[in-house]
Design a protein around this motif. Structure first.
Motif, PDB file in Angstrom:
ATOM      1  N   PHE A   1     -42.294   0.118 -24.411  1.00 26.53           N
ATOM      2  CA  PHE A   1     -42.397   0.927 -25.631  1.00 26.53           C
ATOM      3  C   PHE A   1     -43.472   2.000 -25.474  1.00 26.53           C
ATOM      4  CE2 PHE A   1     -44.355   1.381 -29.983  1.00 26.53           C
ATOM      5  CZ  PHE A   1     -43.338   2.173 -30.506  1.00 26.53           C
ATOM      6  N   LEU A   2     -43.081   3.230 -25.803  1.00 33.49           N
ATOM      7  CA  LEU A   2     -44.008   4.367 -25.791  1.00 33.49           C
ATOM      8  C   LEU A   2     -44.173   4.857 -27.225  1.00 33.49           C
ATOM      9  CD1 LEU A   2     -45.649   6.581 -24.293  1.00 33.49           C
ATOM     10  CD2 LEU A   2     -43.510   7.878 -24.097  1.00 33.49           C
ATOM     11  N   PRO A   3     -45.311   4.565 -27.878  1.00 36.05           N
ATOM     12  CA  PRO A   3     -45.510   5.028 -29.257  1.00 36.05           C
ATOM     13  C   PRO A   3     -45.506   6.556 -29.341  1.00 36.05           C
ATOM     14  CG  PRO A   3     -47.134   3.361 -28.638  1.00 36.05           C
ATOM     15  CD  PRO A   3     -46.439   3.761 -27.386  1.00 36.05           C
ATOM     16  N   GLY A   4     -45.046   7.071 -30.476  1.00 33.12           N
ATOM     17  CA  GLY A   4     -44.996   8.523 -30.650  1.00 33.12           C
ATOM     18  C   GLY A   4     -46.353   9.177 -30.510  1.00 33.12           C
TER      19      GLY A   4
ATOM     20  N   ALA B   1     -52.851   8.995 -22.370  1.00 33.34           N
ATOM     21  CA  ALA B   1     -54.044   8.544 -21.655  1.00 33.34           C
ATOM     22  C   ALA B   1     -54.155   9.200 -20.286  1.00 33.34           C
ATOM     23  CB  ALA B   1     -54.016   7.024 -21.510  1.00 33.34           C
ATOM     24  N   LEU B   2     -53.030   9.332 -19.581  1.00 37.67           N
ATOM     25  CA  LEU B   2     -53.046   9.998 -18.276  1.00 37.67           C
ATOM     26  C   LEU B   2     -53.345  11.477 -18.424  1.00 37.67           C
ATOM     27  CD1 LEU B   2     -50.018   8.400 -16.370  1.00 37.67           C
ATOM     28  CD2 LEU B   2     -52.438   7.860 -16.163  1.00 37.67           C
ATOM     29  N   LEU B   3     -52.738  12.110 -19.446  1.00 37.97           N
ATOM     30  CA  LEU B   3     -52.972  13.535 -19.662  1.00 37.97           C
ATOM     31  C   LEU B   3     -54.424  13.815 -20.017  1.00 37.97           C
ATOM     32  CD1 LEU B   3     -49.752  14.460 -21.698  1.00 37.97           C
ATOM     33  CD2 LEU B   3     -50.209  14.892 -19.282  1.00 37.97           C
ATOM     34  N   GLU B   4     -55.024  12.907 -20.792  1.00 40.53           N
ATOM     35  CA  GLU B   4     -56.440  13.087 -21.151  1.00 40.53           C
ATOM     36  C   GLU B   4     -57.328  12.985 -19.919  1.00 40.53           C
ATOM     37  OE1 GLU B   4     -56.985  10.090 -24.106  1.00 40.53           O
ATOM     38  OE2 GLU B   4     -56.530  11.449 -25.780  1.00 40.53           O
ATOM     39  N   THR B   5     -57.006  12.052 -19.029  1.00 40.96           N
ATOM     40  CA  THR B   5     -57.772  11.917 -17.790  1.00 40.96           C
ATOM     41  C   THR B   5     -57.628  13.162 -16.921  1.00 40.96           C
ATOM     42  OG1 THR B   5     -57.475   9.513 -17.825  1.00 40.96           O
ATOM     43  CG2 THR B   5     -58.105  10.505 -15.736  1.00 40.96           C
ATOM     44  N   GLU B   6     -56.378  13.653 -16.801  1.00 44.79           N
ATOM     45  CA  GLU B   6     -56.136  14.862 -16.024  1.00 44.79           C
ATOM     46  C   GLU B   6     -56.868  16.055 -16.627  1.00 44.79           C
ATOM     47  OE1 GLU B   6     -51.965  15.444 -15.791  1.00 44.79           O
ATOM     48  OE2 GLU B   6     -51.581  13.610 -14.643  1.00 44.79           O
TER      49      GLU B   6
ATOM     50  N   VAL C   1     -47.327  10.042 -26.725  1.00 46.75           N
ATOM     51  CA  VAL C   1     -46.407  10.836 -25.902  1.00 46.75           C
ATOM     52  C   VAL C   1     -47.120  12.009 -25.249  1.00 46.75           C
ATOM     53  CG1 VAL C   1     -44.343  12.291 -25.930  1.00 46.75           C
ATOM     54  CG2 VAL C   1     -44.381  10.160 -27.229  1.00 46.75           C
ATOM     55  N   ASP C   2     -47.968  12.706 -26.028  1.00 49.99           N
ATOM     56  CA  ASP C   2     -48.608  13.918 -25.516  1.00 49.99           C
ATOM     57  C   ASP C   2     -49.980  14.070 -26.165  1.00 49.99           C
ATOM     58  OD1 ASP C   2     -49.037  16.338 -24.217  1.00 49.99           O
ATOM     59  OD2 ASP C   2     -46.995  17.054 -24.590  1.00 49.99           O
TER      60      ASP C   2
ATOM     61  N   LYS D   1     -44.912   9.738 -15.593  1.00 47.84           N
ATOM     62  CA  LYS D   1     -45.813   8.642 -15.267  1.00 47.84           C
ATOM     63  C   LYS D   1     -46.542   8.208 -16.527  1.00 47.84           C
ATOM     64  CE  LYS D   1     -46.526   9.568 -10.364  1.00 47.84           C
ATOM     65  NZ  LYS D   1     -47.533   9.800  -9.291  1.00 47.84           N
ATOM     66  N   PHE D   2     -46.833   6.916 -16.607  1.00 50.90           N
ATOM     67  CA  PHE D   2     -47.438   6.350 -17.796  1.00 50.90           C
ATOM     68  C   PHE D   2     -48.542   5.370 -17.400  1.00 50.90           C
ATOM     69  CE2 PHE D   2     -42.938   7.136 -18.441  1.00 50.90           C
ATOM     70  CZ  PHE D   2     -42.921   7.917 -19.591  1.00 50.90           C
TER      71      PHE D   2
END
Length: 370
Positions: free
Chosen positions: A136-139, A178-183, A142-143, A159-160
């Motif tokens: 499950f990917l909560p809304g 979470a990945l986008l925030e790290t990037e 997503v971004d 990737k998640f």
């Protein structure tokens, strides 16, 4: 097993031929086996046990019904039952793969590693993602910014990061944010390390407001104020840009502590007021477009970035003009004469009545006394 005996021409088993010794297995264990035979219904597998196991052929088929293995191939299978009611060894390739996937997901969660998956469905509160099993990917994850149209993401691979994992309940919660925030954090640190005043950078328009545009410079946002977009007059940034546009900008100010960046676009282009007096000498007739009206006159665009003012007193020789809208409208093409140029204060005075002959200079000729 009968088929194997007939192929070998004697009483030797497949294990005897290949030198495999019989060993014991536990239910739920994953074992490596060799494909002995294949038919439309079953695939026979030898895992080194006293008897061979049978697996339904569909477990080795593609969606088009094509078998993906051949006799002699090595495969990993799950030992479901060592001996069922009929004394047979029960194996499963599908359950072995599913168990391996769960182990891989568990390792990724423990080591805080990312997993790759495909967004397959819109569900309540977010999206369903196939990462080997359904997750499950909560809304909200997503971004970096809220996504209004989640359906547009269906079928996309990404990737998640696993933020919740419960194997017993079969519960997996993912986050792409979470990945986008790290990037983004890594990009911001890299950008801040090299950012300097007067630097020209590539950026992407992230958001538009009435007073300017926010530009993503790579992990950090800068403000391009509306007054620094163009040498010409702009009522709203939307006249020039759209969200997502790629542009080049110049760093005007940079505060490292507050991480505030002021940007300019017009500063990359030549200042149109340089040598404006030479291009528009006094007495020159020009044609321009009315771009703005005020109580005291009309502004005429001579070229992008340069406007001249026709004062209401310079619109007619004979009429007392109370408001410029009585004579011209925004968008009109008009002819005027350059009356004065002030490059330092960026002002050009124009006259419209000067394009016509002054009737007062010939009034004595037209209307002599008597």
């Amino acid at each position: 097993m009968t088929e194997t005996t007939e192929q070998s021409g004697g009483g030797e088993s497949f294990a005897d031929l290949f030198g495999n010794s019989e060993r014991s297995f536990k239910e739920g264990e994953i074992a490596s086996g060799t494909v002995l035979s294949i038919n439309n219904d079953f695939v026979q597998i030898d895992i080194g046990f006293k008897s061979e196991g049978m697996i339904a052929s569909w477990e080795f088929m593609t969606e088009e019904g094509v078998i993906t293995i051949a006799v002699g191939d090595q495969v990993e299978v799950l030992v479901e039952e060592v001996e069922n009611e009929e004394g047979q060894l029960v194996l499963s390739k599908e359950k072995a793969e599913r168990l391996k996937v769960w182990d891989e997901i568990s390792n990724a969660y423990d080591n805080e590693e990312s997993v790759e998956g495909t967004i397959v469905a819109r569900v309540k509160g977010g999206l369903s993602v196939d990462i080997g099993v359904k997750a499950f990917l909560p809304g909200s994850q997503v971004d970096l910014r809220p996504v209004r149209n989640l359906e547009a993401l269906l079928g996309q691979k990404a990737k998640f990061k696993i933020i919740k994992f419960n194997k017993r309940r079969g519960n997996i919660v993912l986050s792409r944010r979470a990945l986008l925030e790290t990037e983004r954090k890594m990009m911001r640190e890299a950008t801040l390390a090299t950012l300097s005043k007067d630097q020209i950078l590539d950026g992407v328009i992230k958001n538009l407001t009435d007073y300017g545009a926010f530009i993503d410079l790579g992990g950090i946002d800068g403000l391009l104020h509306i007054t620094d977009m163009s040498w010409g007059r702009i009522e709203h940034p939307g006249e020039l840009f759209h969200v997502g546009d790629e542009i080049k900008v110049k760093v005007l100010k940079f505060d490292p502590e507050a991480e505030r960046v002021s940007l300019g676009l017009k500063q990359i282009q030549p200042d149109p007021w340089i040598d404006a007096g030479m291009r528009y000498p006094i007495g020159m007739r020009i044609h321009g477009k009315v771009v703005s009206l005020t109580d005291y006159g009309a502004f005429i665009e001579l070229e992008p970035g340069i406007e001249g003012l026709v004062h209401v007193s310079e619109m007619s020789w004979t009429k007392r003009v109370k408001h410029p809208s009585k004579v011209v409208s925004i968008g009109d093409q008009v002819e005027a004469v350059v009356l004065d140029v002030d490059e330092r204060d960026r002002k050009i005075s124009l006259g419209m009545k000067q394009t016509e002959e002054n009737p007062w200079t010939v009034i004595e000729e037209k209307y002599p006394v008597g």
